[in-house]
Design a protein around this motif. Sequence first.
Motif, PDB file in Angstrom:
ATOM      1  N   GLY A  14       0.799  -1.221   0.000  1.00  0.00           N
ATOM      2  CA  GLY A  14       0.000   0.000   0.000  1.00  0.00           C
ATOM      3  C   GLY A  14       0.831   1.270   0.000  1.00  0.00           C
ATOM      4  N   THR A  15       0.190   2.384  -0.322  1.00  0.00           N
ATOM      5  CA  THR A  15       0.874   3.678  -0.280  1.00  0.00           C
ATOM      6  C   THR A  15       1.227   4.023   1.164  1.00  0.00           C
ATOM      7  OG1 THR A  15      -0.563   4.369  -2.058  1.00  0.00           O
ATOM      8  CG2 THR A  15       0.683   6.097  -0.986  1.00  0.00           C
ATOM      9  N   THR A  16       0.287   3.749   2.063  1.00  0.00           N
ATOM     10  CA  THR A  16       0.464   4.120   3.464  1.00  0.00           C
ATOM     11  C   THR A  16       0.897   2.925   4.311  1.00  0.00           C
ATOM     12  OG1 THR A  16      -1.560   5.326   2.996  1.00  0.00           O
ATOM     13  CG2 THR A  16      -0.618   5.613   5.172  1.00  0.00           C
ATOM     14  N   ASN A  17       0.196   1.803   4.127  1.00  0.00           N
ATOM     15  CA  ASN A  17       0.497   0.611   4.906  1.00  0.00           C
ATOM     16  C   ASN A  17       0.582  -0.598   3.988  1.00  0.00           C
ATOM     17  OD1 ASN A  17       0.257   1.683   7.697  1.00  0.00           O
ATOM     18  ND2 ASN A  17      -1.843   2.083   7.036  1.00  0.00           N
ATOM     19  N   SER A  18       1.372  -1.572   4.414  1.00  0.00           N
ATOM     20  CA  SER A  18       1.457  -2.824   3.676  1.00  0.00           C
ATOM     21  C   SER A  18       1.242  -3.968   4.652  1.00  0.00           C
ATOM     22  CB  SER A  18       2.829  -2.964   3.024  1.00  0.00           C
ATOM     23  OG  SER A  18       3.024  -1.920   2.095  1.00  0.00           O
ATOM     24  N   LEU A  19       0.846  -5.121   4.125  1.00  0.00           N
ATOM     25  CA  LEU A  19       0.713  -6.296   4.980  1.00  0.00           C
ATOM     26  C   LEU A  19       0.690  -7.558   4.151  1.00  0.00           C
ATOM     27  CD1 LEU A  19      -2.896  -6.754   6.364  1.00  0.00           C
ATOM     28  CD2 LEU A  19      -2.342  -4.987   4.740  1.00  0.00           C
ATOM     29  N   GLY A  20       0.945  -8.674   4.838  1.00  0.00           N
ATOM     30  CA  GLY A  20       0.960  -9.957   4.151  1.00  0.00           C
ATOM     31  C   GLY A  20      -0.103 -10.885   4.705  1.00  0.00           C
ATOM     32  N   ALA A  21      -0.503 -11.880   3.894  1.00  0.00           N
ATOM     33  CA  ALA A  21      -1.457 -12.888   4.339  1.00  0.00           C
ATOM     34  C   ALA A  21      -1.159 -14.176   3.589  1.00  0.00           C
ATOM     35  CB  ALA A  21      -2.881 -12.426   4.056  1.00  0.00           C
ATOM     36  N   TYR A  22      -1.596 -15.294   4.141  1.00  0.00           N
ATOM     37  CA  TYR A  22      -1.353 -16.581   3.498  1.00  0.00           C
ATOM     38  C   TYR A  22      -2.585 -17.456   3.622  1.00  0.00           C
ATOM     39  CZ  TYR A  22      -0.522 -17.807   8.350  1.00  0.00           C
ATOM     40  OH  TYR A  22      -0.678 -17.960   9.699  1.00  0.00           O
ATOM     41  N   MET A  23      -2.638 -18.435   2.751  1.00  0.00           N
ATOM     42  CA  MET A  23      -3.818 -19.299   2.705  1.00  0.00           C
ATOM     43  C   MET A  23      -3.618 -20.515   3.595  1.00  0.00           C
ATOM     44  SD  MET A  23      -6.703 -19.124   1.257  1.00  0.00           S
ATOM     45  CE  MET A  23      -8.111 -20.098   0.739  1.00  0.00           C
ATOM     46  N   GLY A  27      -8.871 -21.094   5.458  1.00  0.00           N
ATOM     47  CA  GLY A  27      -9.123 -19.799   4.817  1.00  0.00           C
ATOM     48  C   GLY A  27      -7.920 -18.895   4.928  1.00  0.00           C
ATOM     49  N   PRO A  28      -8.003 -17.676   4.392  1.00  0.00           N
ATOM     50  CA  PRO A  28      -6.837 -16.790   4.415  1.00  0.00           C
ATOM     51  C   PRO A  28      -6.603 -16.192   5.811  1.00  0.00           C
ATOM     52  CG  PRO A  28      -8.704 -15.684   3.407  1.00  0.00           C
ATOM     53  CD  PRO A  28      -9.157 -17.077   3.714  1.00  0.00           C
ATOM     54  N   VAL A  29      -5.320 -16.027   6.156  1.00  0.00           N
ATOM     55  CA  VAL A  29      -4.949 -15.511   7.478  1.00  0.00           C
ATOM     56  C   VAL A  29      -3.921 -14.396   7.291  1.00  0.00           C
ATOM     57  CG1 VAL A  29      -3.857 -16.101   9.689  1.00  0.00           C
ATOM     58  CG2 VAL A  29      -5.307 -17.780   8.543  1.00  0.00           C
ATOM     59  N   VAL A  30      -4.124 -13.298   8.036  1.00  0.00           N
ATOM     60  CA  VAL A  30      -3.198 -12.173   7.957  1.00  0.00           C
ATOM     61  C   VAL A  30      -1.970 -12.455   8.824  1.00  0.00           C
ATOM     62  CG1 VAL A  30      -3.003  -9.845   8.933  1.00  0.00           C
ATOM     63  CG2 VAL A  30      -4.825 -10.355   7.309  1.00  0.00           C
ATOM     64  N   VAL A  31      -0.781 -12.046   8.381  1.00  0.00           N
ATOM     65  CA  VAL A  31       0.442 -12.217   9.170  1.00  0.00           C
ATOM     66  C   VAL A  31       0.469 -11.139  10.257  1.00  0.00           C
ATOM     67  CG1 VAL A  31       2.973 -12.141   9.126  1.00  0.00           C
ATOM     68  CG2 VAL A  31       1.719 -13.140   7.190  1.00  0.00           C
ATOM     69  N   ARG A  32       0.619 -11.559  11.508  1.00  0.00           N
ATOM     70  CA  ARG A  32       0.688 -10.585  12.609  1.00  0.00           C
ATOM     71  C   ARG A  32       2.012 -10.739  13.343  1.00  0.00           C
ATOM     72  NH1 ARG A  32      -4.195  -8.374  13.026  1.00  0.00           N
ATOM     73  NH2 ARG A  32      -5.849  -9.615  12.073  1.00  0.00           N
TER      74      ARG A  32
END
Length: 611
Positions: A14-23, A27-32
């Motif tokens: 993203g322009t402001t924030n970025s993040l990753g997720a995996y399947m 279901g899909p899960v965000v990396v924390r």
Amino acid sequence: MPETGGIILGIDLGTTNSLGAYMTAAGPVVVRDAGGAALVPSVLAFGPDGQVTVGRQAKAHAVENPLSTIYSVKRLMGKSLKDVAEDLRVLPYAIKPGPNDTVLVDVAGSGRTPQELSAMVLEDIRRRAEAALGVKITQAVITVPAYFDDAQRQATRDAGRLAGLEVRRIVNEPTAAALAYGLDRKSDSCIAVYDLGGGTFDISILRCSEGVFQVLSTNGDTRLGGDDLDRELIDMLTGEIRARFGEELEFGPATRQALKAFAEEAKVRLSDYQQAKVQVDLGGGRVFERIITRDEFEARAAKWIDHTLEHCRRALADAGLAPGDIEEVVMVGGCTRIPLVRRRIAEFFGRNVYTAVNPDEVVALGAAVQAGILAGMKRDTLLLDVTPLSVGIETLGGGMGKLIMRNSAVPCMASETFTTCIDNQSAVDIHILQGERELAADCRSLGRFVLRGVPPMPAGMPRISVTFLIDANGILNVSARELKSGVEASVQVTPSHGLTAQQVDAMVKESYAHAMEDFEAHRVIDLRNEATRVINAIEKALGARGHVLAASDRARLDQAVADLKAAMKSEDGDAIDAAMRAANEAAQALTADQMNDVLRQTATGRKISEF
Ligand code: AMP
């Protein structure tokens, strides 16, 4: 670290924030991270020793180090200096022209490409995912605004490569959002995805029918978002500050960064509260304080939201639909938490807006779903996308001849046959364009290629077939052939904006070549810090009990400390390490005395913990 278990990381860059997720199977899960945070600010801070910090920490340093804190890099991806003229007004860091009509960000005197800077953010996201999952990750799906042109998509793919990732697919953000909502299970319905982020706005009209997604149209603005709303508040505050403290007041980079942070904080607060307080310390006892109400903010934000509605109208018209034909409105991006945005969009489409999934995470989750499809985990979805802009070539007289029309489903291919206008012409210059306007001068130049080796023939005889192929990532590939002679001439497209394949290769090689150097530089910094601690401890102990040392031991220790201080000035890690060991050894007599002292005190009834 074990090799990748076939995991393809979904990344919302993203322009402001970025993040990753995996399947996962569930279901899909965000990396924390360990603290539960998923969003990584797309911000980089460059320290005086060359070390780079990414994310929250970098953002926190923005106020003290405005010139070496880099944000909103996505705005510069695949752009020329002319394209970013507007942004220069608000970006505190310096930008200069780069090769191939690109821009370079000036970081401590050296120019960095937006691709390299984005790669640093991507690398951070990759490392976080590796730490969370305990496997090495080498593949990714990266999302881009639907309106991104070819140069911007290529720049994003290059950033992925520089971050050590094979980019398996570039996906449009709104398409990813629809996937995250599981809208592939819908049967024949039209969905609008409204995405208002920090720096970009997209509206996409999708049709979902039994597992098939079709993007009917896309529209938007790659330079409209939360940053503009922040700028509204910054303009209001600077105007009032000048009125109070003098029109001639200059705002230095640090004050501009502080104002940006205050403005954004106020904007976010006004989503939940009716008012927000801003306090700016201008130095010299001048403090500016102001309470901003939600009404005031909405009055200034309204025109930007109206701009987004114009794009919504255009997207609907392109899809041949009316607002009432839309069954679901999906909200994406941090700015869709603003009550005025939700209100206006609900009014426009005449229905409640869809906000069930966190608007910050929905795109990354969708990228993970797409990654799952590519990894073979989810086989029931077929994704069809469209190209957001027409592509073609410059025709004789400066017109734009379109080969592939906008909103064509990708992958797609188109060929056209051309000829020469001069006898025995052996080379033909072909100018590739992207855009909707009629004149080449009004379209975006994607590059030029020269077809060489055309056999000598009278004008009008050669038949040159030019083929445009837009792949599943929305990236254009061009090839050419002279049909009469059957000769396939080699062609090379030189992008007008962006890096050539050779430049990216060189940068990848360079980063490997510099890996050892970078490692050594980090080691030297760590060793210097440790050596400073050792010297401080010795000097403190000398002050307290230096008198117990024999003169020869004292002289040896003083010499060892002086040697260590000298070694610290060098870039030689081994020399610093050796000098530190020598100083520790020379300090042994002092340490032994300290221990004996402790033991003596303990024997007299005091506990060691009291020291
Ligand atoms: P994104 O690009 O989707 O990460 O969106 C980031 C933008 O959303 C930034 O301009 C943020 O200031 C803005 N934003 C995030 N949360 C809120 C909120 N609660 N209210 C208003 N704006 C927000």
